[in-house]
Design an enzyme around this catalytic site. Sequence first.
Site, PDB file in Angstrom:
ATOM      1  NE  ARG A 119      -3.228   0.358   2.927  1.00  0.00           N
ATOM      2  CZ  ARG A 119      -3.769  -0.181   4.087  1.00  0.00           C
ATOM      3  NH1 ARG A 119      -3.296   0.227   5.164  1.00  0.00           N
ATOM      4  NH2 ARG A 119      -4.396  -1.411   4.224  1.00  0.00           N
ATOM      5  CB  CYS A 132      -4.313 -16.292  15.828  1.00  0.00           C
ATOM      6  SG  CYS A 132      -4.186 -14.895  14.535  1.00  0.00           S
ATOM      7  CB  CYS A 139      -9.292 -10.165  14.488  1.00  0.00           C
ATOM      8  SG  CYS A 139      -7.960 -10.352  13.293  1.00  0.00           S
TER       9      CYS A 139
HETATM   10  C1  LIG Z   1       0.059  -0.632   8.863  1.00  0.00           C
HETATM   11  C2  LIG Z   1       0.730  -0.925   7.535  1.00  0.00           C
HETATM   12  C3  LIG Z   1       1.998  -0.780   7.411  1.00  0.00           C
HETATM   13  C4  LIG Z   1       2.942  -0.351   8.269  1.00  0.00           C
HETATM   14  O1  LIG Z   1       2.683   1.100   8.498  1.00  0.00           O
HETATM   15  P1  LIG Z   1       3.511   2.109   9.611  1.00  0.00           P
HETATM   16  O2  LIG Z   1       2.626   3.327   9.497  1.00  0.00           O
HETATM   17  O3  LIG Z   1       4.793   2.185   9.184  1.00  0.00           O
HETATM   18  O4  LIG Z   1       3.235   1.396  10.942  1.00  0.00           O
HETATM   19  C5  LIG Z   1       2.479  -1.092   6.150  1.00  0.00           C
HETATM   20  N1  LIG Z   1       1.506  -1.720   5.118  1.00  0.00           N
HETATM   21  C6  LIG Z   1       0.188  -1.810   5.441  1.00  0.00           C
HETATM   22  C7  LIG Z   1      -0.467  -2.175   4.301  1.00  0.00           C
HETATM   23  C8  LIG Z   1      -0.190  -1.444   6.568  1.00  0.00           C
HETATM   24  O5  LIG Z   1      -1.622  -1.742   7.032  1.00  0.00           O
HETATM   25  S1  SF4 Z   2      -5.787  -9.218  16.262  1.00  0.00           S
HETATM   26 FE1  SF4 Z   2      -6.457 -10.839  14.660  1.00  0.00          FE
HETATM   27  S2  SF4 Z   2      -4.348 -11.380  13.666  1.00  0.00           S
HETATM   28 FE2  SF4 Z   2      -3.836 -10.176  15.556  1.00  0.00          FE
HETATM   29  S3  SF4 Z   2      -3.749 -11.709  17.171  1.00  0.00           S
HETATM   30 FE3  SF4 Z   2      -5.814 -11.223  17.197  1.00  0.00          FE
HETATM   31  S4  SF4 Z   2      -6.888 -12.631  16.056  1.00  0.00           S
HETATM   32 FE4  SF4 Z   2      -4.689 -12.881  15.333  1.00  0.00          FE
END
Ligand SMILES: *Cc1c(COP(=O)(O)O)cnc(C)c1O
Ligand code: SF4
Length: 377
Positions: A119, A132, A139
Site C-alpha cells: 500500500r 493465531c 480482529c
Molecule cells: C500498517 C501498515 C503498514 C505499516 O505502517 P506504519 O505506519 O509504518 O506502521 C504497512 N503496510 C500496510 C498495508 C499496513 O496496513
Molecule cells: S488481532 Fe487478529 S491477527 Fe492479531 S492476534 Fe488477534 S486474531 Fe490474530
Amino acid sequence: MASGKRGYSGDDVSGSRNILMTDDDWRVQVKGSFTSVNDLSEAVPLDPEEKAGLAQVAKTFHMRVTPYYLSLAADPADPEDPIRKQCLPSIEEIRGGVHESIDPLGEEKTSPFPCLVHRYPNRVLLLVTGRCYMYCRHCTRKRLWKHRTPEPTIKEIEQALEYVKDHKKIREVVISGGDPLTLPTEKIDYILSKVDAIRNVESVRIGTRTPVVLPSRIDDALCEVLEKYDNLWVNVQFNHPRELTAQAIEACRKLQKCGIPVSNQSVLLKGVNDDPEVMTELCQKLQANRIRPYYLFQCDPVVGAYHFITSIWKGVEIIEKMRGHTGGMCVPSYVIDGIDGKGKIPVGPNYLVSMSSEGVTLRNYRNETFFYPNVQE
Ligand SMILES: *Cc1c(COP(=O)(O)O)cnc(C)c1O
Ligand code: SF4
C-alpha cells in the site's frame, strides 16, 4: 474439567487471577486451548441460551483462546469483563452494523499476491499465516478466518519476496498474519533469513500477539533465532493493563534481551480500554517495561467487530488527557486506518488554534492559549 489437559492446576477458571500455571510449556497451552463453546462451558458457567447463542457465533467466527489468557479475566462469566470481551464470542458479532465491511482497508485490492499487501511505496505487509493462538473478537482480518484462507505455502512466500527484491523502493517488511509466531520456529527462521537476504530491505518488523496470549511461546529456541537478525523489531498488542502479567512482561524482556525493540499497538475497544484512565495506566505500565506505545488504532468497521467501535471523539479525548499529563514516551499516536487503503491517518487534539504570517496561536495541555511568533523566511 481435566485440569491437566489445560495445563494449570486450578479446576475452576472463575475468579482465576490467582490461578498459577504449573506447566508453562506452551505446547500444553496450545493443546488445551478452548476451541468450542462446549469445551468452554466446562470452564465458564454459561446458561443454555447463552451457550446456544455463542455456538451460533462460533460457527461464523471461530473461537480459540489459551487457558492462560482466559485466566486473566476477573470473571469470565461476566460479559462486561475486558478480557472476556476480547476472547469469547458475543452474539453482537453476528448482529451487523451499517458501515461494516469484510475488508474495510481494501487490503485485497492492494495485494500483488494474496500474502502481500503493498500500500505504501516503501514498505509491505507480508501475511505469512492466517492462524493465531487466540482469535481476538475485534480482529481486523476476520475475513481471513471467514474464508478460511489457506496458509501461504513457502513457494508463495518466496514469490512475494521476489517481488520485494524487484521493487527496490521497498525498504521495510512487516511480517504479520494471523500471528507469525504460530509458525514452527524453523519456518520463522527460514522466512527471516530470506527477507534478510534482500539487499533493499533495511528493516523487518514482526506483528504478533503471542507475548500477550501465550507468553511461554517466547522460549529460548525462538530467541536464539530472533537474536540473529539485527534489524528486527517486534510490535505487540496489549489492550488492557491486566494483560501485562509477570509472564507477559518476561516474554517481552526476553525479546528485548535479543536486542529487539518492542513496541505496542493497541486497538481502541468499547468496554475494554475506552477510558483515559485505563489507557494511561496501560501505557505507563508499558513504558515502565520499556515497551513503547506506538499506535492506538481506531477499531476498523470490520464484519463481526462493529460492537467494539467507539466514537472517534473518545480516542481524541484519551490522547488529550494523556499528552502533557504524562511523559511523551507513554503517548501513542491515535490513528484511523483509512477506508479502502487510504493508509493510517493520525488524528488527535488540535493544539494549533490559528495561524497567520505573524505567528500561531497555540493551546497547551492545560488549555491555555498563547501567541507564538513566526520567523519569516
Ligand atoms: C500498517 C501498515 C503498514 C505499516 O505502517 P506504519 O505506519 O509504518 O506502521 C504497512 N503496510 C500496510 C498495508 C499496513 O496496513
Ligand atoms: S488481532 Fe487478529 S491477527 Fe492479531 S492476534 Fe488477534 S486474531 Fe490474530
